[in-house]
Write a protein that holds these residues in place. Sequence first.
Motif, short mmCIF file in Angstrom:
data_model
loop_
_atom_site.label_atom_id
_atom_site.label_comp_id
_atom_site.label_asym_id
_atom_site.label_seq_id
_atom_site.Cartn_x
_atom_site.Cartn_y
_atom_site.Cartn_z
N UNK A 19 33.64 18.79 9.93
CA UNK A 19 32.75 18.87 10.81
C UNK A 19 31.54 19.53 9.93
N UNK A 20 30.28 19.13 10.57
CA UNK A 20 29.01 19.52 9.83
C UNK A 20 28.36 20.75 10.40
N UNK A 21 28.30 21.71 9.67
CA UNK A 21 27.36 22.86 9.87
C UNK A 21 26.08 22.71 10.55
N UNK A 22 25.32 21.65 9.93
CA UNK A 22 24.25 21.25 10.39
C UNK A 22 24.24 20.68 11.89
N UNK A 23 25.18 20.11 12.29
CA UNK A 23 25.29 19.56 13.49
C UNK A 23 25.53 20.70 14.58
N UNK A 24 26.22 21.77 14.26
CA UNK A 24 26.56 22.84 15.06
C UNK A 24 24.95 23.63 15.23
N UNK A 25 24.12 23.69 14.32
CA UNK A 25 22.64 24.21 14.32
C UNK A 25 21.88 23.07 15.44
N UNK A 26 22.05 21.77 15.32
CA UNK A 26 21.29 20.83 15.92
C UNK A 26 21.74 21.19 17.54
N UNK A 27 23.01 21.21 17.57
CA UNK A 27 23.52 21.41 19.14
C UNK A 27 23.26 22.87 19.56
N UNK A 28 22.76 24.00 18.76
CA UNK A 28 22.53 25.33 18.99
C UNK A 28 23.89 26.12 19.46
N UNK A 29 24.73 25.61 18.77
CA UNK A 29 26.17 26.31 18.86
C UNK A 29 26.45 27.26 17.93
N UNK A 30 27.43 28.13 18.00
CA UNK A 30 27.66 29.22 17.23
C UNK A 30 28.53 28.65 16.08
N UNK A 31 28.39 29.30 14.78
CA UNK A 31 28.95 28.69 13.71
C UNK A 31 30.64 28.84 13.94
N UNK A 32 31.48 27.92 13.21
CA UNK A 32 32.82 27.92 13.54
C UNK A 32 33.37 27.85 12.04
N UNK A 33 34.33 28.69 11.88
CA UNK A 33 35.04 29.03 10.51
C UNK A 33 36.05 28.04 10.38
N UNK A 34 36.21 27.71 8.88
CA UNK A 34 37.32 26.70 8.61
C UNK A 34 38.62 27.28 8.99
N UNK A 35 38.80 28.88 8.96
CA UNK A 35 39.94 29.37 9.33
C UNK A 35 40.44 29.33 10.88
N UNK A 36 39.25 29.32 11.75
CA UNK A 36 39.36 29.08 13.20
C UNK A 36 39.90 27.67 13.45
N UNK A 37 39.46 26.74 12.55
CA UNK A 37 39.95 25.43 12.60
C UNK A 37 41.37 25.24 12.55
N UNK A 38 42.04 26.08 11.46
CA UNK A 38 43.28 25.93 11.03
C UNK A 38 44.26 26.45 12.18
N UNK A 39 43.63 27.63 12.66
CA UNK A 39 44.32 28.52 13.68
C UNK A 39 44.59 27.79 14.86
N UNK A 40 43.41 26.89 15.44
CA UNK A 40 43.52 26.19 16.89
C UNK A 40 44.40 25.06 16.51
N UNK A 41 44.41 24.41 15.33
CA UNK A 41 45.27 23.30 15.11
C UNK A 41 46.60 23.57 14.74
N UNK A 42 46.82 24.98 14.60
CA UNK A 42 48.07 25.58 14.20
C UNK A 42 48.56 24.70 12.90
N UNK A 43 47.88 24.49 12.12
CA UNK A 43 48.27 23.81 10.72
C UNK A 43 47.55 24.42 9.65
N UNK A 44 48.35 25.47 8.91
CA UNK A 44 47.60 26.06 7.75
C UNK A 44 47.61 25.24 6.50
N UNK A 45 48.24 23.92 6.46
CA UNK A 45 47.95 23.15 5.22
C UNK A 45 46.60 22.08 5.57
N UNK A 46 46.06 22.48 6.68
CA UNK A 46 44.70 21.56 7.04
C UNK A 46 43.64 21.80 5.96
#
Length: 445
Positions: free
Chosen positions: A380-407
């Motif tokens: 995912x693009x950090x720039x896309x988040x800025x354009x959409x005026x959304x809060x930053x998302x950390x890679x750690x949060x992605x792994x947590x939500x996907x429940x996949x540490x090897x992601x």
Amino acid sequence: MKTHFIAIGGSAMHNLAIALKDKGYQVTGSDDAIFEPSRSRLEKKGILPQEMGWFPEKITSDIDAVILGMHAHQDNPELAKAKELGLKIYSYPEFLYEQSKNKTRVVIAGSHGKTTITSMILHVLNFHQKEVDFMVGAQLEGFDCMVKLTQDNDFMVLEGDEYLSSPIDLRSKFLLYQPNIALMSGIAWDHINVFKTFDDYVEQFRRFVASITPGGVLVYNEEDAEVVKVVEGAENYFRKIPYKTPEYEISNGKVYLKTEMGDVPLSVFGAHNLLNMEGARHICRQLGIMDEDFYEAIMSFKGASKRLEKVEREDKGTLYKDFAHAPSKVKATVKAFQEQFNNEKKYGFLELHTYSSLNPVFLEQYDHAMDGLDEAVVFYSEDALKIKRMEPISPELIKEKFKNDNLKVFTNAEELHAYWDTLDKTNGVYLMMSSGNFGGLDLTK
């Protein structure tokens, strides 16, 4: 009839414009940006706007219908002029209904599978030279334009989308079609920027079922619990025809459908595609196509554009791209890929770039979505988040939500491309899931 399109360049809008031109209507339009292939296709028909932008002077009192696309805004100057002149303003689905109100309307709805099912139906009808009007959201092999409107055809096959109709008509598109024959493939929360709760989303499907004409037909996926709830809760009268995944086997990398007429070899794979095929078969029955004729035609169906579509690579590597981005679609596509390539090393790439997929609350829907792949990558693009005026998302949060540490998680296109270049594409099989383009990644090289 004189028609004008506000936002003529959209993937759906430009097809409708071409269909009306072919029908003999006078067609004009405007847009602030038009990309390929819409640009070339409109230019070929002589209806490409000479310059980009909005021009109120194009809106004149002799226009019979103004068709408003979702890309336009409520304060569009051409829209304002049309209102001032009291012209009839249609949304895309509203105009399609006007064109088909004296026909038998067949509407294919569902959070997932509707494009594929509609494409399967049209492929079978086209194979047997059965003429119908239609509208489908993806390019299909053998069809120049994905909207067809005639005076003479008895049936109109419509892909029914639950998204909003226009900037000034906030009803779900499929609520305007009033189907005589309908199909519902599944319900999985999507478009959370519009439908804030799951129940709000499901309510659109309740209303869709309620819009079926009295004595009509609903073909529905009995394996989807939410669909079953909606069907069982309906109070209007219609005939109910359930369907489920048919029996099949995979032999030497080929999928065979088990039927009373013997094994039918297919050109597509994945249990979800076979479930879609079963729904398409029941609809085709309603249109006078017998099962034997359905199977004869469906053997040559290779899939809708960007739905598990094989990409021809220069190095002959095995790579498929898929439009999947919503959680339910990603899970079904990954499962199909695992089953089909059980003995191969499997690489799966997913791009998150829609409003829903980048929402931390909605991310929980992706739990275990990439499990079973040997290498799983999310971009995912950090720039896309800025354009959409959304809060930053950390890679750690992605792994947590996907429940996949090897992601593996990439937030920068250059780093993703650098990783891609390190991979030997002739070793293993690759699945690329996105409604975007992975930051400009060339999948053919």
